[in-house]
Write a protein that holds these residues in place. Structure first.
Motif: not given
Length: 403
Positions: A230-253
């Motif tokens: 659910d938090s991943i979905r929220r992260g995508v939503d936040v990125a899109r709402a901020a106008g981000r066109t490039h996002v990254a899925g990362c396994t850790g810090s």
């Protein structure tokens, strides 16, 4: 501990409502700091405060402590006194210096279902002659490396590089504060660690006798599958709402740092996908962005390359015969392919291929990208993949590709 940013890792953790905890490495560092302080001063700090790699300063209560005088064999008493004198010890503390100090911390893993939650992590510190440096030993319940392919040489205690660095750094700070050279032997032990290790992959990896002392940030990020997805979905939503066109899925810090260095992405474009690669891909399929970068450790992303969408070690394994087939496609001969298929770990397979000039990292990245595109099912998203080693070095990458 948790960032107040509107997006990124901190926001995801806050959104889950789960309580983070401390790694075994952080607990060992706290126990070591307390024990070494007691050796130099005769008193245990309680609670003991340490500084984590990202600057957090948690305090740990001590669950046990012991400051013991030595019982030297013939000829050893003078050596003990010499070590004490070399550490600038006062006469009143020389007896303790010839012995040891032990401090213990109970591990609190927060809301993570960690097998070591509640375990007692002990550090026993003894002074060494000046110039000896910091030496690590495996005590009861801590494993020993018996096979190649791990980030430590065969024969070493299974105390990973970042916890070692944390302990060295804190020993140096305590030594500087009290005018001592900082030459010590640190023995880490975990009560019932050998029994707990049976519930981990340590025996299969050739880590025998107990647990590994782990952690790269000092913080255990709790993973409830439903909450984290659910938090991943929220992260995508936040990125899109901020106008981000490039996002990254990362396994850790570490992979987050790599992506920021490679692409300069802001925090709200970073998704802490952990082991849930499938969750990222399925949600981005329904809520597309122009570009998705997937970044993570070579071994984890080799699982994605083999078609696994859940990268957790309890639910998917590194497929060495699959890596051998990839190596063949990259020019590996049968001898090398056989060695890859029989390698102890994914890292060992990568090292074999690197030495032979076969770019297994790039092959894994390209196959992982193609698997990601198959999950996206033609969604208008370009995907690239970056594979890193444990130190954060890029060991493989793919070019962006789309539908």
């Amino acid at each position: 501990m948790v960032s107040e940013a509107k997006g990124g890792r901190g926001a995801q953790l806050k959104h889950t409502g789960l309580r983070p905890g401390w790694t075994t490495g952080a607990c060992a560092t706290a126990a070591t700091t307390a024990a070494y302080t007691a050796l130099l001063t005769g008193e245990f700090p309680d609670p003991v405060t340490i500084t984590l790699p990202r600057g957090q300063t948690p305090a740990f209560a001590l669950a046990a402590e012991d400051l013991a005088a030595a019982e030297p064999a013939a000829g050893e008493e003078a050596a003990g006194r010499t070590a004490a004198a070399g550490h600038g010890m006062t006469a009143g503390h020389a007896v303790a210096a010839a012995g040891h100090a032990m401090a213990a911390v109970v591990k609190d893993a927060g809301d993570d279902p960690d097998v070591t939650h509640g375990a007692l992590i002990r550090s026993t510190v003894r002074l060494l002659p000046p110039g000896s440096g910091v030496v690590f030993r495996a005590g009861e319940g801590v494993g020993t490396i018996t096979r190649p392919g791990l980030p430590l040489p065969v024969g070493e205690p299974a105390i990973n590089p970042v916890p070692r660095r944390m302990m060295r750094d804190h020993v140096a700070l305590v030594a500087e504060r009290h005018g001592a050279p900082g030459d010590v032997e640190i023995t880490i032990s975990v009560d019932h660690g050998a029994e707990l290790a049976r519930s981990t992959w340590n025996p299969r990896l050739g880590i025998l006798g107990g647990l590994s002392v782990l952690g790269t940030t000092g913080i255990v990020v709790p993973y409830s599958c439903s909450a984290w997805i659910d938090s991943i979905r929220r992260g995508v939503d936040v990125a899109r709402a901020a106008g981000r066109t490039h996002v990254a899925g990362c396994t850790g810090s570490t992979s987050e740092k790599t992506v920021v260095a490679e692409h300069g992405l802001p925090e709200d474009a970073l998704l802490d996908m952990g082991d849930f690669a499938g969750a990222v891909l399925k949600y981005v399929r329904r809520h597309p962005v122009d570009r998705l970068t997937i970044c993570g450790g070579f071994a984890k992303l080799s699982k994605l390359a083999a078609g696994h969408l859940d990268l957790h070690s309890a639910r998917s394994q590194v497929d060495k015969p699959f890596l051998a087939e990839l190596a063949r496609s990259g020019g590996a001969g049968e001898v090398l392919a056989t060695e890859v298929a029989q390698a102890n770990t994914g890292l060992a397979a990568l090292e074999l291929c690197t030495a032979a000039g076969v770019r297994l990292g790039d092959l894994v990245a390209a196959r992982a990208r193609d698997e990601a595109l198959s999950v996206l099912r033609g969604a208008p998203v370009a995907v690239d993949v970056i594979c890193i080693d444990r130190a954060g070095n890029v060991v493989g990458r793919s070019e962006p590709a789309g539908p």
